[in-house]
Scaffold this motif. Structure first.
Motif, PDB file in Angstrom:
ATOM      1  N   UNK A 118       0.475  -1.060  -0.024  1.00 23.42           N
ATOM      2  CA  UNK A 118      -0.105  -0.004   0.212  1.00 23.42           C
ATOM      3  C   UNK A 118       0.928   1.181  -0.278  1.00 23.42           C
ATOM      4  N   UNK A 119       1.785   1.334   0.612  1.00 21.66           N
ATOM      5  CA  UNK A 119       2.768   2.577   1.768  1.00 21.66           C
ATOM      6  C   UNK A 119       3.423   2.351  -0.773  1.00 21.66           C
ATOM      7  N   UNK A 120       3.998   2.006  -0.926  1.00 22.30           N
ATOM      8  CA  UNK A 120       4.797   1.832  -2.055  1.00 22.30           C
ATOM      9  C   UNK A 120       3.785   2.510  -3.429  1.00 22.30           C
ATOM     10  N   UNK A 121       2.822   2.697  -3.675  1.00 27.37           N
ATOM     11  CA  UNK A 121       1.877   3.356  -4.477  1.00 27.37           C
ATOM     12  C   UNK A 121       1.200   4.248  -3.687  1.00 27.37           C
ATOM     13  N   UNK A 122       1.269   4.613  -2.581  1.00 27.28           N
ATOM     14  CA  UNK A 122       0.390   5.290  -1.097  1.00 27.28           C
ATOM     15  C   UNK A 122      -0.164   7.075  -2.183  1.00 27.28           C
ATOM     16  N   UNK A 172      -4.523  -9.250  -4.529  1.00 28.47           N
ATOM     17  CA  UNK A 172      -4.246  -9.554  -5.724  1.00 28.47           C
ATOM     18  C   UNK A 172      -2.708  -8.868  -6.102  1.00 28.47           C
ATOM     19  N   UNK A 173      -2.453  -7.700  -5.511  1.00 26.61           N
ATOM     20  CA  UNK A 173      -1.176  -6.858  -6.042  1.00 26.61           C
ATOM     21  C   UNK A 173      -0.218  -7.515  -5.282  1.00 26.61           C
ATOM     22  N   UNK A 174      -0.757  -7.047  -3.757  1.00 28.04           N
ATOM     23  CA  UNK A 174      -0.144  -7.912  -2.234  1.00 28.04           C
ATOM     24  C   UNK A 174       0.804  -9.040  -2.188  1.00 28.04           C
ATOM     25  N   UNK A 175      -0.143  -9.695  -2.855  1.00 27.68           N
ATOM     26  CA  UNK A 175       0.519 -11.552  -3.342  1.00 27.68           C
ATOM     27  C   UNK A 175      -0.552 -12.094  -1.745  1.00 27.68           C
ATOM     28  N   UNK A 176      -1.401 -11.824  -0.774  1.00 26.44           N
ATOM     29  CA  UNK A 176      -1.968 -11.971  -0.029  1.00 26.44           C
ATOM     30  C   UNK A 176      -3.730 -12.573  -0.099  1.00 26.44           C
TER      31      UNK A 176
END
Length: 290
Positions: free
Chosen positions: A30-34, A47-51
């Motif tokens: 989340x912080x990567x493209x916050x 899915x984007x975070x693979x969780x």
């Protein structure tokens, strides 16, 4: 809803140590493209975070929200705050302005900004930024924007007295690409970028990073897109009862950095100051009273 002095980014960073491995992986994603990263559907974020989807739901609750819709609503509110122009900022304050004098209200807001900033800043990160700026083997580039060029000017003037080997980059000028010609791997760019983030400044940061430069970023609580490129990001609270944001807290960090860097380089700084005073005496720049 939280107010503008407390962002979701702050909540996430404050909870990192309490999260499970999967939740921490999600938080960093989340912080990567916050803040844009959390605006899509829940399943897409998972899915984007693979969780897993339940992991998203659990972490959102740990952050203090009743569910993902409430989390998203606050993200959208923050995104709207980032995009505010001066008129919108003024209307936000004017509608709920208390009766107290503006001097008191403005000062209270600045003091609150300082408290919030110091509560969230990482002293080790600040020290690392000062060490980069103090390293005279690295060429130092200082970059400001449309408004923040005043802070860049201030920092540059003091760094001229403290150390050699530095350049003031005029980021709003069409000539700024010329400054990159001499940028080498390991050089340091100090960049100022606050909300209504400037495209020229981001492009400069991208090119500097591609050349192997280190980046120290001064930004606001929402964080400039440059934070993804920065080695150190120093965030400041900037909300005041005005059509414009306040740079008072950012100036506090800048002056603290000046003090730290002069101490790290004191022997050289003292010699440079003495030489400069001799030049001042010869040019009669300052009035003498003795």
């Amino acid at each position: 809803m939280s107010d503008e002095s407390d962002t979701i980014s702050d909540r996430i960073q404050g909870k990192l140590d309490d999260l499970t491995r999967a939740e921490r992986q999600l938080a960093l994603s989340i912080l990567e493209n916050y803040p844009a990263s959390g605006l899509g559907p829940l399943a897409e974020l998972a899915e984007r975070a693979n969780v897993s989807v339940p992991t998203v739901a659990r972490m959102v609750q740990k952050l203090g929200y009743n569910g993902y819709p409430e989390f998203q609503a606050e993200l959208r509110e923050e995104l709207g705050a980032i995009a505010k122009g001066p008129i919108a900022k003024h209307e936000t304050w004017a509608g709920a302005a208390p009766l107290e004098h503006i001097l008191n209200r403005f000062t209270d807001a600045v003091i609150d900004n300082i408290r919030n900033t110091l509560a969230h800043i990482d002293p080790d990160a600040f020290d690392a930024a000062c060490a980069l700026v103090a390293d005279q083997k690295r060429h130092l580039y200082i970059v400001g924007g449309r408004i923040t060029h005043t802070l860049a000017d201030y920092l540059f003037m003091h760094m001229q007295m403290i150390r050699p080997n530095l350049t003031h980059v005029q980021s709003t000028s069409n000539a700024w690409p010329h400054y990159l010609l001499n940028a080498d791997e390991g050089d340091v760019f100090v960049i100022f970028d606050v909300r209504r983030y400037e495209n020229n400044t981001l492009k400069l940061a991208e090119m500097a990073r591609a050349r192997g430069a280190k980046i120290v970023l001064f930004t606001d609580q929402w964080r400039s897109p440059i934070h993804r490129l920065a080695d150190v990001s120093l965030t400041s609270r900037i909300i005041v009862p005005s059509a414009w944001d306040s740079l008072a807290t950012t100036m506090l960090l800048v002056e603290s950095m000046i003090s730290a860097v002069q101490t790290l380089n004191w022997d050289d700084t003292k010699d440079r100051m003495e030489a400069l005073e001799e030049i001042f005496d010869k040019t009669k720049l300052f009035r003498k009273f003795t």
